[in-house]
Design a protein around this motif. Structure first.
Motif, mmCIF file in Angstrom:
data_model
loop_
_atom_site.group_PDB
_atom_site.id
_atom_site.type_symbol
_atom_site.label_atom_id
_atom_site.label_comp_id
_atom_site.label_asym_id
_atom_site.label_seq_id
_atom_site.Cartn_x
_atom_site.Cartn_y
_atom_site.Cartn_z
ATOM 1 N N LEU A 31 0.812 -1.211 0.000
ATOM 2 C CA LEU A 31 0.000 0.000 0.000
ATOM 3 C C LEU A 31 0.852 1.269 0.000
ATOM 4 O O LEU A 31 0.346 2.349 -0.284
ATOM 5 N N ASN A 32 2.155 1.134 0.318
ATOM 6 C CA ASN A 32 2.998 2.324 0.350
ATOM 7 C C ASN A 32 2.971 3.072 -0.973
ATOM 8 O O ASN A 32 2.922 4.306 -1.012
ATOM 9 N N VAL A 33 3.046 2.328 -2.092
ATOM 10 C CA VAL A 33 3.051 2.994 -3.394
ATOM 11 C C VAL A 33 1.637 3.250 -3.889
ATOM 12 O O VAL A 33 1.413 4.138 -4.709
ATOM 13 N N ALA A 34 0.663 2.462 -3.424
ATOM 14 C CA ALA A 34 -0.724 2.712 -3.811
ATOM 15 C C ALA A 34 -1.328 3.869 -3.023
ATOM 16 O O ALA A 34 -2.366 4.424 -3.417
ATOM 17 N N PHE A 35 -0.685 4.244 -1.940
ATOM 18 C CA PHE A 35 -1.254 5.217 -1.015
ATOM 19 C C PHE A 35 -1.515 6.583 -1.651
ATOM 20 O O PHE A 35 -2.612 7.152 -1.476
ATOM 21 N N PRO A 36 -0.563 7.168 -2.385
ATOM 22 C CA PRO A 36 -0.860 8.471 -3.003
ATOM 23 C C PRO A 36 -2.067 8.431 -3.932
ATOM 24 O O PRO A 36 -2.890 9.354 -3.935
ATOM 25 N N SER A 37 -2.188 7.361 -4.718
ATOM 26 C CA SER A 37 -3.340 7.218 -5.601
ATOM 27 C C SER A 37 -4.629 7.079 -4.800
ATOM 28 O O SER A 37 -5.665 7.669 -5.144
ATOM 29 N N LEU A 38 -4.594 6.306 -3.710
ATOM 30 C CA LEU A 38 -5.763 6.136 -2.857
ATOM 31 C C LEU A 38 -6.173 7.455 -2.221
ATOM 32 O O LEU A 38 -7.361 7.799 -2.173
ATOM 33 N N VAL A 39 -5.179 8.218 -1.732
ATOM 34 C CA VAL A 39 -5.465 9.507 -1.098
ATOM 35 C C VAL A 39 -6.091 10.461 -2.106
ATOM 36 O O VAL A 39 -7.063 11.167 -1.808
ATOM 37 N N GLY A 40 -5.559 10.474 -3.324
ATOM 38 C CA GLY A 40 -6.116 11.344 -4.343
ATOM 39 C C GLY A 40 -7.541 10.977 -4.722
ATOM 40 O O GLY A 40 -8.347 11.846 -5.064
ATOM 41 N N ASP A 41 -7.876 9.696 -4.632
ATOM 42 C CA ASP A 41 -9.210 9.227 -5.020
ATOM 43 C C ASP A 41 -10.233 9.397 -3.896
ATOM 44 O O ASP A 41 -11.309 9.970 -4.092
ATOM 45 N N LEU A 42 -9.893 8.920 -2.697
ATOM 46 C CA LEU A 42 -10.856 8.905 -1.593
ATOM 47 C C LEU A 42 -10.782 10.133 -0.694
ATOM 48 O O LEU A 42 -11.694 10.361 0.105
ATOM 49 N N GLN A 43 -9.690 10.904 -0.778
ATOM 50 C CA GLN A 43 -9.520 12.117 0.026
ATOM 51 C C GLN A 43 -9.711 11.861 1.525
ATOM 52 O O GLN A 43 -10.503 12.550 2.193
ATOM 53 N N PRO A 44 -9.031 10.872 2.111
ATOM 54 C CA PRO A 44 -9.161 10.649 3.558
ATOM 55 C C PRO A 44 -8.486 11.766 4.347
ATOM 56 O O PRO A 44 -7.527 12.399 3.865
ATOM 57 N N GLY A 45 -8.978 12.012 5.552
ATOM 58 C CA GLY A 45 -8.344 12.984 6.424
ATOM 59 C C GLY A 45 -7.028 12.456 6.968
ATOM 60 O O GLY A 45 -6.662 11.296 6.764
ATOM 61 N N ALA A 46 -6.309 13.305 7.703
ATOM 62 C CA ALA A 46 -4.995 12.920 8.214
ATOM 63 C C ALA A 46 -5.076 11.714 9.148
ATOM 64 O O ALA A 46 -4.247 10.800 9.082
ATOM 65 N N VAL A 47 -6.082 11.708 10.030
ATOM 66 C CA VAL A 47 -6.236 10.587 10.961
ATOM 67 C C VAL A 47 -6.598 9.313 10.201
ATOM 68 O O VAL A 47 -6.073 8.229 10.486
ATOM 69 N N GLN A 48 -7.487 9.428 9.224
ATOM 70 C CA GLN A 48 -7.851 8.268 8.417
ATOM 71 C C GLN A 48 -6.657 7.722 7.649
ATOM 72 O O GLN A 48 -6.496 6.503 7.511
ATOM 73 N N GLN A 49 -5.791 8.601 7.160
ATOM 74 C CA GLN A 49 -4.593 8.145 6.458
ATOM 75 C C GLN A 49 -3.706 7.306 7.372
ATOM 76 O O GLN A 49 -3.179 6.260 6.968
ATOM 77 N N LEU A 50 -3.544 7.765 8.612
ATOM 78 C CA LEU A 50 -2.733 7.001 9.567
ATOM 79 C C LEU A 50 -3.335 5.620 9.817
ATOM 80 O O LEU A 50 -2.620 4.614 9.865
ATOM 81 N N TRP A 51 -4.649 5.561 9.953
ATOM 82 C CA TRP A 51 -5.292 4.277 10.222
ATOM 83 C C TRP A 51 -5.216 3.350 9.016
ATOM 84 O O TRP A 51 -5.049 2.133 9.170
ATOM 85 N N ILE A 52 -5.331 3.889 7.818
ATOM 86 C CA ILE A 52 -5.223 3.047 6.626
ATOM 87 C C ILE A 52 -3.858 2.365 6.584
ATOM 88 O O ILE A 52 -3.744 1.177 6.257
ATOM 89 N N ILE A 53 -2.820 3.089 6.922
ATOM 90 C CA ILE A 53 -1.475 2.525 6.908
ATOM 91 C C ILE A 53 -1.258 1.570 8.082
ATOM 92 O O ILE A 53 -0.725 0.470 7.934
ATOM 93 N N ASP A 54 -1.694 1.968 9.282
ATOM 94 C CA ASP A 54 -1.296 1.253 10.496
ATOM 95 C C ASP A 54 -2.197 0.085 10.889
ATOM 96 O O ASP A 54 -1.744 -0.846 11.554
ATOM 97 N N VAL A 55 -3.474 0.112 10.518
ATOM 98 C CA VAL A 55 -4.415 -0.827 11.121
ATOM 99 C C VAL A 55 -4.115 -2.272 10.744
ATOM 100 O O VAL A 55 -4.358 -3.192 11.538
ATOM 101 N N TYR A 56 -3.566 -2.508 9.556
ATOM 102 C CA TYR A 56 -3.243 -3.874 9.148
ATOM 103 C C TYR A 56 -2.244 -4.508 10.114
ATOM 104 O O TYR A 56 -2.478 -5.589 10.668
#
Length: 507
Positions: A31-56
């Motif tokens: 997801l590290n390389v997919a992350f910028p594309s995901l952020v651009g598409d879904l526009q998650p907030g800063a806290v949501q971005q942290l959870w997307i990366i960390d929760v797994y």
């Protein structure tokens, strides 16, 4: 020794387990390389971005102890197959996600599935490979696949994301899982622990899950909000209480979820340390470097992934030669040397930065040296840890080993990633922007890149250059802190591991 019927099948088993592990380890970093594309598409907030990366990784590490004990009772093959069912369902949810919380939920389910899969791979491997030398080779393959998968994840992710979008990073899981399940149902042996009788310890399950999640959450929050915020300290206090109660309970039980007495063996505890501390650094570095490639240097996801290749290639090479080095030299020297080489690679970017501007050649050299050190160190540590545990306690050993891998990586992203983020904000000059734009730029280099793209023109390019320079200056001190952790692990190795240790004895 193996019977004639077992002899060829054990290598098929190793291939199946390696495929299982490759999928799980790739998902840690894909997801590290997919992350910028995901952020651009879904526009998650800063806290949501942290959870997307960390929760797994947090979900996975929080459930490894429970999953290892469940496999002992229910059957390790059965748990492995169930884990792939959960993993496939979670991948489908991610593929069809349209909101940030969908991805967070899918990533949490992926972690639950991974927790079921990972301990089973080591437990089955330890059961199938009864010859000590063959087991050392099989564990070397295991370590190479795990480390290589973490580093190959961005390459595969970049290839998919560039042509098919971020959803494809999850879609890949489905056909791979189907092949592994089909082969596993036919070839994997079922096994259980002879000590798996007795009442299921529900209290222990709750204590371990609460303790591990509170520990991870507390450290993540501490890195994000600083020492003045009471929330991380409250979480760390909950973790300390829950894990202390858990350990005391396990010591009293005849059939514990986790055999914590394994830590009384110096070789075991040092090997666990030699996995955890370097993984704190490696998890953070792979994340930070991937972000630097894309945001700082403007590479596409595929280009970023390809530029990480020196690390996995060097890691695989070092892992394959580690067993022969273990037979020729003292274990403490092989492990300690690997950790020192790893530390040298981690410190290289900061060292180069003192004399010149950083470019890809400096990072390529650092990644190569880090890969060599990590391959040698993690392989020797894994073989030592598993061999130090009696066969009846292999699930506990596997749970501890993989908790060190996963929790270490999650802690690295949380703590060293937050350190780099704080340094990035400190390196930014005063910005002549409106308040929302300035706040976005200070939030992260990713948000700065999106803001620069929105502004466009010469002003946008100047903003991107400023943010990129601030981020470059921020990540190398984090690398240096990672190197300090690897040196600490090396010092522990040389101090505590017996000079005559041979971690290939059969138990």
């Amino acid at each position: 020794m193996h019977t004639p019927a077992q002899a060829p099948r054990r290598w098929i088993v190793l291939a199946i387990l390696s495929g299982s592990l490759l999928l799980i380890s790739m998902d840690t970093t894909i997801l590290n390389v997919a992350f910028p594309s995901l952020v651009g598409d879904l526009q998650p907030g800063a806290v949501q971005q942290l959870w997307i990366i960390d929760v797994y990784a947090l979900a996975l590490s929080g459930l490894l102890v429970t999953a290892g004990a469940l496999g002992d009772r229910w059957g390790r093959k059965r748990l492995l197959m169930a884990g792939f069912g959960i993993f496939s369902l979670a991948s489908l949810i991610a593929v069809f996600s349209t909101e940030a919380w969908h991805v967070i939920a899918a990533r949490a389910l992926l972690g639950i599935g991974g927790a079921a899969i990972m301990p089973a791979t080591v437990s089955i491997l330890r059961t199938v490979f009864t010859d000590a030398k063959e087991r050392a080779f099989a564990l070397a393959v295991w370590a190479a696949v795990f480390g290589g998968g973490m580093a190959f994840g961005p390459v595969v992710g970049g290839l998919l994301v560039q042509d098919y979008g971020w959803h494809s990073a999850f879609l890949l899981n489905l056909p791979v899982a189907a092949v592994i399940v089909a082969a596993g149902l036919r070839y994997l042996p079922e096994s259980r622990s002879p000590r798996s009788s007795g009442t299921w310890d529900w209290w222990g399950v709750g204590q371990s899950v609460v303790g591990m999640l509170a520990l991870a959450g507390g450290i993540k929050q501490l890195g994000k909000s600083g020492i003045a915020d009471p929330l991380p300290w409250a979480l760390l206090l909950i973790a300390a209480v829950a894990l202390t109660v858990f350990v005391r309970r396990q010591l009293r039980l005849d059939h514990p979820l986790l055999q914590v007495r394994l830590f009384a063996e110096p070789a075991f505890s040092v090997a666990a340390t030699a996995i955890f501390l370097p993984m704190v650094g490696m998890g953070a570095i792979l994340f930070l470097v991937t972000q630097w490639f894309q945001y700082g240097e403007g590479y596409t996801p595929l280009e970023a992934g390809l530029r990480l290749l020196p690390a996995p290639l060097a890691l695989i090479a070092a892992s394959m030669v580690a067993p022969s080095l273990m037979h020729r030299f003292a274990i403490r020297h092989v492990l300690g040397t690997g950790l020192v080489v790893l530390a040298a690679g981690m410190a290289l970017p900061w060292t180069f930065q003192q004399f010149t501007d950083l470019g890809y050649p400096a990072f390529a050299a650092a990644l190569t040296v880090m890969g060599l050190g990590a391959g040698l160190a993690t392989t020797v540590a894994s073989v030592t840890l598993v061999s130090a545990a009696p066969a009846a306690e292999v699930s506990s050993a596997a749970a501890i080993e993989e908790t060190c891998y996963e929790l270490g990586s999650a802690m690295g992203i949380a703590v060293l990633g937050s350190t780099a983020a704080a340094l990035y904000r400190g390196n930014l000059p005063a910005l002549e922007l409106d308040a929302p734009s300035a706040a976005a730029v200070q939030g992260s280099v990713g948000e700065a890149a999106h803001t620069a793209e929105r502004i466009g023109g010469a002003v946008g390019q100047a903003l991107l250059d400023t943010a990129s320079h601030a981020y470059t200056l921020a990540i190398t001190p984090a690398f240096l802190l990672a190197a300090v952790l690897a040196v600490a692990a090396a010092a522990t190795t040389w101090t505590l591991i017996p000079r005559d240790l041979q971690p290939t004895e059969n138990h």
